[in-house]
Design a protein around this motif. Structure first.
Motif, short mmCIF file in Angstrom:
data_model
loop_
_atom_site.label_atom_id
_atom_site.label_comp_id
_atom_site.label_asym_id
_atom_site.label_seq_id
_atom_site.Cartn_x
_atom_site.Cartn_y
_atom_site.Cartn_z
N HIS A 83 -12.68 15.01 1.84
CA HIS A 83 -11.51 14.92 2.05
C HIS A 83 -10.83 13.68 1.50
O HIS A 83 -9.28 13.76 0.49
CB HIS A 83 -11.20 14.52 3.35
N VAL A 84 -11.64 12.78 0.53
CA VAL A 84 -11.29 11.36 0.12
C VAL A 84 -10.49 11.72 -0.98
O VAL A 84 -9.75 11.50 -1.79
CB VAL A 84 -11.51 10.21 0.76
N LEU A 85 -11.42 12.85 -1.57
CA LEU A 85 -10.77 12.89 -2.89
C LEU A 85 -9.95 13.80 -3.49
O LEU A 85 -9.65 13.84 -3.84
CB LEU A 85 -12.49 13.46 -3.56
N SER A 86 -10.19 14.86 -2.00
CA SER A 86 -9.14 15.56 -2.50
C SER A 86 -6.96 14.79 -1.74
O SER A 86 -6.49 15.44 -2.81
CB SER A 86 -8.56 16.93 -1.04
N MET B 67 -19.90 13.49 -6.58
CA MET B 67 -19.13 13.19 -5.74
C MET B 67 -17.72 12.30 -6.86
O MET B 67 -16.61 12.35 -7.33
CB MET B 67 -18.61 13.05 -4.17
N PRO B 68 -18.43 10.96 -6.28
CA PRO B 68 -18.35 9.20 -6.79
C PRO B 68 -17.97 9.54 -8.70
O PRO B 68 -18.87 9.76 -9.31
CB PRO B 68 -18.70 8.46 -6.35
N ALA C 25 -5.29 5.74 5.35
CA ALA C 25 -6.65 6.13 5.02
C ALA C 25 -7.46 6.13 6.26
O ALA C 25 -8.66 6.32 6.57
CB ALA C 25 -6.66 5.24 3.07
N CYS C 26 -7.06 4.65 6.78
CA CYS C 26 -8.06 4.50 7.67
C CYS C 26 -7.85 5.46 9.05
O CYS C 26 -8.93 5.75 9.80
CB CYS C 26 -7.75 3.25 8.47
N ASP C 27 -6.53 5.63 9.47
CA ASP C 27 -6.87 7.26 10.23
C ASP C 27 -7.30 8.67 10.10
O ASP C 27 -8.05 8.97 11.30
CB ASP C 27 -4.67 7.39 10.57
N THR C 28 -7.54 8.12 8.83
CA THR C 28 -8.27 9.71 8.14
C THR C 28 -9.37 9.24 8.11
O THR C 28 -10.29 10.87 9.20
CB THR C 28 -7.57 10.38 6.60
#
Length: 174
Positions: free
Chosen positions: A21-24, A44-45, A157-160
């Protein structure tokens, strides 16, 4: 100086979902710390493009040109010496020093760029001082994400990450 958001997860499946999700979301995943290899997270990284070879090329060529220029200046302009009617600019004889010094400086530039890209020499990492980081080798899964610069994106970002199952979040300045 970058700010890193360290998210702690209880299991690998939540870590993988959060990393995807972070990458998307076009955030930058810096690293994932796990107690055992997780195959889904291995690629991923995204690896950064290395700039070692261009640094070596530029350093080597510049040094070779500089060495040839110094030899040319000393033999043709500064102290011309006629030895048996040979030309003053004897480029075949001048090639040995530029070649050797070019290789030497290319190696030095490559080593310096390697240290720079690896963030070395860094004797301590701020992550090592966090209590949660010690558990990454035992039973926790950590995801290091580069924080966005805008405040709205930081809270998003924190909430996600919390919504995706992060047990705790920690902001670290590196």
């Amino acid at each position: 100086m970058t700010n890193v958001l360290l998210a702690e997860f209880a299991d690998s499946s939540r870590l993988v979902v959060a990393a995807r999700h972070v990458l998307s979301s076009h955030w930058h995943v810096l690293e994932a710390y796990t107690p055992y290899p997780v195959e889904d997270i291995a690629g991923m990284p995204k690896p950064q493009v290395s700039r070692i070879r261009p640094a070596m090329f530029v350093g080597g060529v510049l040094m070779a040109v500089l060495a040839y220029g110094v030899e040319y200046y000393s033999a043709v302009i500064n102290y011309p010496y006629n030895s048996g009617g040979r030309p003053l600019d004897a480029w075949p004889a001048f090639m040995l020093v530029p070649f050797a010094t070019g290789i030497l400086l290319a190696a030095v530039c490559g080593f310096a760029r390697f240290l720079r890209e690896g963030g070395l020499p860094r004797l301590s990492n701020p992550l090592f001082g966090i209590d949660q980081f010690a558990r990454a080798s035992q039973d926790r899964f950590l995801l290091a994400v580069e924080l966005p610069h805008e405040a709205n994106d930081r809270t998003a970002a924190c909430d996600t990450l919390i919504r995706l199952g992060a047990i705790s979040l920690r902001e670290i300045a590196q």
